[in-house]
Design an enzyme around this catalytic site. Structure first.
Site, mmCIF file in Angstrom:
data_model
loop_
_atom_site.group_PDB
_atom_site.id
_atom_site.type_symbol
_atom_site.label_atom_id
_atom_site.label_comp_id
_atom_site.label_asym_id
_atom_site.label_seq_id
_atom_site.Cartn_x
_atom_site.Cartn_y
_atom_site.Cartn_z
ATOM 1 N N ARG A 140 0.977 -6.990 12.308
ATOM 2 C CA ARG A 140 0.425 -6.403 13.533
ATOM 3 C C ARG A 140 0.253 -7.452 14.623
ATOM 4 O O ARG A 140 0.345 -7.152 15.814
ATOM 5 C CB ARG A 140 -0.904 -5.706 13.239
ATOM 6 C CG ARG A 140 -0.700 -4.422 12.431
ATOM 7 C CD ARG A 140 -1.973 -3.620 12.264
ATOM 8 N NE ARG A 140 -1.721 -2.422 11.458
ATOM 9 C CZ ARG A 140 -2.649 -1.535 11.127
ATOM 10 N NH1 ARG A 140 -3.904 -1.714 11.516
ATOM 11 N NH2 ARG A 140 -2.338 -0.488 10.405
ATOM 12 N N ARG A 180 0.847 -1.201 0.000
ATOM 13 C CA ARG A 180 0.000 0.000 0.000
ATOM 14 C C ARG A 180 0.876 1.242 0.000
ATOM 15 O O ARG A 180 1.841 1.322 0.770
ATOM 16 C CB ARG A 180 -0.924 0.002 1.231
ATOM 17 C CG ARG A 180 -1.852 -1.196 1.199
ATOM 18 C CD ARG A 180 -2.875 -1.178 2.298
ATOM 19 N NE ARG A 180 -3.643 -2.415 2.235
ATOM 20 C CZ ARG A 180 -4.604 -2.743 3.084
ATOM 21 N NH1 ARG A 180 -4.930 -1.913 4.071
ATOM 22 N NH2 ARG A 180 -5.247 -3.880 2.947
ATOM 23 N N ARG A 193 2.088 0.762 10.268
ATOM 24 C CA ARG A 193 1.661 1.178 8.928
ATOM 25 C C ARG A 193 2.856 1.115 7.980
ATOM 26 O O ARG A 193 3.695 2.004 7.974
ATOM 27 C CB ARG A 193 1.090 2.602 8.986
ATOM 28 C CG ARG A 193 0.289 3.023 7.762
ATOM 29 C CD ARG A 193 -0.395 4.363 7.985
ATOM 30 N NE ARG A 193 -1.356 4.281 9.073
ATOM 31 C CZ ARG A 193 -2.620 3.859 8.926
ATOM 32 N NH1 ARG A 193 -3.058 3.523 7.744
ATOM 33 N NH2 ARG A 193 -3.428 3.807 9.961
ATOM 34 N N GLU A 252 -6.384 -1.586 15.322
ATOM 35 C CA GLU A 252 -6.995 -2.488 14.354
ATOM 36 C C GLU A 252 -6.034 -3.599 13.934
ATOM 37 O O GLU A 252 -4.884 -3.349 13.578
ATOM 38 C CB GLU A 252 -7.422 -1.687 13.121
ATOM 39 C CG GLU A 252 -8.017 -2.561 12.035
ATOM 40 C CD GLU A 252 -8.246 -1.792 10.719
ATOM 41 O OE1 GLU A 252 -8.359 -0.555 10.770
ATOM 42 O OE2 GLU A 252 -8.294 -2.452 9.673
ATOM 43 N N SER A 298 -10.245 -6.492 9.799
ATOM 44 C CA SER A 298 -11.413 -5.774 9.332
ATOM 45 C C SER A 298 -12.245 -6.764 8.538
ATOM 46 O O SER A 298 -11.758 -7.336 7.566
ATOM 47 C CB SER A 298 -10.961 -4.607 8.450
ATOM 48 O OG SER A 298 -12.018 -3.737 8.209
#
Length: 424
Positions: free
Chosen positions: A391, A262, A277, A349, A352
């Site tokens: 994560r 990303r 991130r 998070e 999801s």
RNA sequence: GGAGAGGUGGCUGAGUGGCCGAAAGCGGCGGUCUUGAAAACCGUUGAGGGUUGAUCCCCUCCCAGGGUUCGAAUCCCUGCUUCUCCGCCA
């Protein structure tokens, strides 16, 4: 993409629903475009009909050996008119498609109102937040001390937001991935799949990343045009693009481990410290293709499957129902799972899980043949992280650290660590 | 990278300019027969869109995009893709 029939029957409903997302939809300009479409389409089809019937007449006359010259003269100028009409129609259709593709999904009725993540609702909370008799470190400090996480090296080799893992911590991430795959296959009934990590634009359009979110993607090649996947959701869900699935094959459940890429454009100031991130990270993704009437239940199940990993690892988490403003473009309803990170003293998070209903399926033309009607109908698609491996690595490190900065491997991961119980 | 052959409905596969949205078979669905099932036999069965109260009717689709033609699944060009052989290669 939304149901085109809905645009004809209930424009106000669409406007109301999109308002919940703060998406501006102007019914008047839509109606104007639609009226033009209708007029041009009817005109075009009439011209096509004329061409077809006159051509047929010529064929029949010729077969009888009649003189076709007068008939030919009649159609002389039809071609130009038809071509002009067809060109105009294509332009309008293109315009309408662009409008439709830019519109987000209708939210489920159970999705709470709200503009931002502050309005998300906590549904559930599991596990005991560990209490330390020392100041817990975050994964950056832990990783540096253990010489297993190196951000500067990542930046040297690639750029910022890349990381290099080494030794037991690199293995720990692999162990986490293995555990997830094994559990989802053996206990949750998913089929493991391995897919391309570069995908074409058509696949990205199918799942909704294009055309709106090109900036979030890394383009890897121009000939052919290929993008690095931002999530395995893209290649896995596109397995069923343009497919009519046998009813007996549903539900389809796939689990896939992949790296994700990303660009994180627009997140310049956020989470700059640590592995939260990154431009590249590992993730195990769950994808389901189900009958429409089963998708709500499948969404609950899929979320539980992700939760089971956290439970197995004994990681405290909470389950959030995202509010209207925080729910993703293609999703009708999303649960986020947030894991407790002692280093941040916050829930973050880690998964999801979304029900897209028929929104992706319509773009994908992913259908199933309903035995009751005998007709192909749109399937429902769902996916969720099960879980984000990078994560999860962070969460394991921070939750299972001791006062000497060592990491105690959770029970469930021991079989994958070759006898190692403590990373020091 | 080189040479050749293909890409047609849910599937297999015929179709080389008009009578083709498309033979035949398989599969699906309905029926006859049967206590029931199977077999056999009969019938039926592509998708999307426009218009309509609904039928009728009309349009588009034979990998994709261009072109030739009054008319294209069929002829021409480009691209994609599958298979076979050769080369190279993790």
């Amino acid at each position: 993409m939304l149901d085109p029939r809905l645009f004809r029957t209930d424009l106000e409903f669409i406007k109301e629903q999109l308002d919940r997302r703060s998406f501006v939809f102007n019914p008047e300009s839509y109606l104007k475009l639609e009226a033009r479409r209708k007029a041009v389409q009817i005109n075009t089809q009439e011209l096509q009909n004329e061409r077809n019937s006159r051509s047929k007449a010529i064929g029949q006359a010729k077969a009888k050996g009649e003189d076709v010259e007068p008939l030919l003269a009649q159609v002389q100028h039809l071609g130009d008119k038809l071509k002009a009409a067809e060109t105009e129609l294509v332009e309008i259709q293109y315009e309408m498609e662009a409008l439709m593709e830019g519109m987000p999904n209708i939210l489920d009725v159970s999705v709470p109102e709200g503009k931002s993540e502050d309005c998300n609702i906590e549904i559930d909370r599991w596990g005991v937040v560990p209490s330390f008799n020392f100041e817990p470190k975050d994964h950056v400090d832990l990783g540096a001390k253990l010489k297993g996480i190196d951000f500067e090296l990542g930046a040297k080799i690639a750029s910022s937001r890349f990381v290099v893992l080494s030794g037991p911590l690199a293995r720990l991430q692999r162990a986490i991935i293995q555990l997830m795959l094994d559990m989802h296959v053996a206990e949750h009934g998913y089929t493991e799949t391995y897919v391309p990590f570069l995908v074409n634009a058509e696949s990205l359009r199918g799942t909704g990343q294009l055309p709106k979110f090109e900036n979030d993607l890394f383009k890897a090649s121009n000939d052919p045009v290929l993008y690095l996947i931002p999530t395995a959701e893209v290649p896995v869900t596109n397995r069923v693009r343009d497919v009519i699935i046998d009813a007996k094959d549903l539900p389809l459940k796939f689990v896939c481990h992949s790296p994700c890429f990303r660009s994180e454009a627009g997140a310049y100031g956020r989470d700059v410290r640590g592995m939260i991130r990154q431009h590249q990270f590992e993730k195990v993704e769950l994808v389901q293709i189900v009958r429409p009437e089963d998708s709500a239940k499948a969404h609950e199940d899929l979320t539980v499957h992700a939760e089971n990993i956290l439970k197995k690892l004994n990681l405290p988490y909470r389950k959030m129902l995202l509010c209207a403003g925080d729910t993703g473009f293609s999703s009708s309803k999303t649960y986020d799972l947030e894991v407790w990170l002692p280093g941040q003293g916050a829930y973050r998070e880690i998964s999801s899980c979304s029900n897209f209903k028929d929104f992706q399926a319509r773009r994908l033309q992913a259908r199933w043949r309903n035995p009751e009607t005998g007709k192909p109908e749109l399937a429902h698609t769902l996916n969720g992280s099960g879980l984000a491996a990078g994560r999860t690595l962070i969460a394991v490190m921070e939750n299972f650290q001791d006062d000497q900065g060592r990491i105690h491997i959770p029970e469930a991961l021991l079989p994958y660590m070759g006898g190692l119980k403590i990373i020091e």
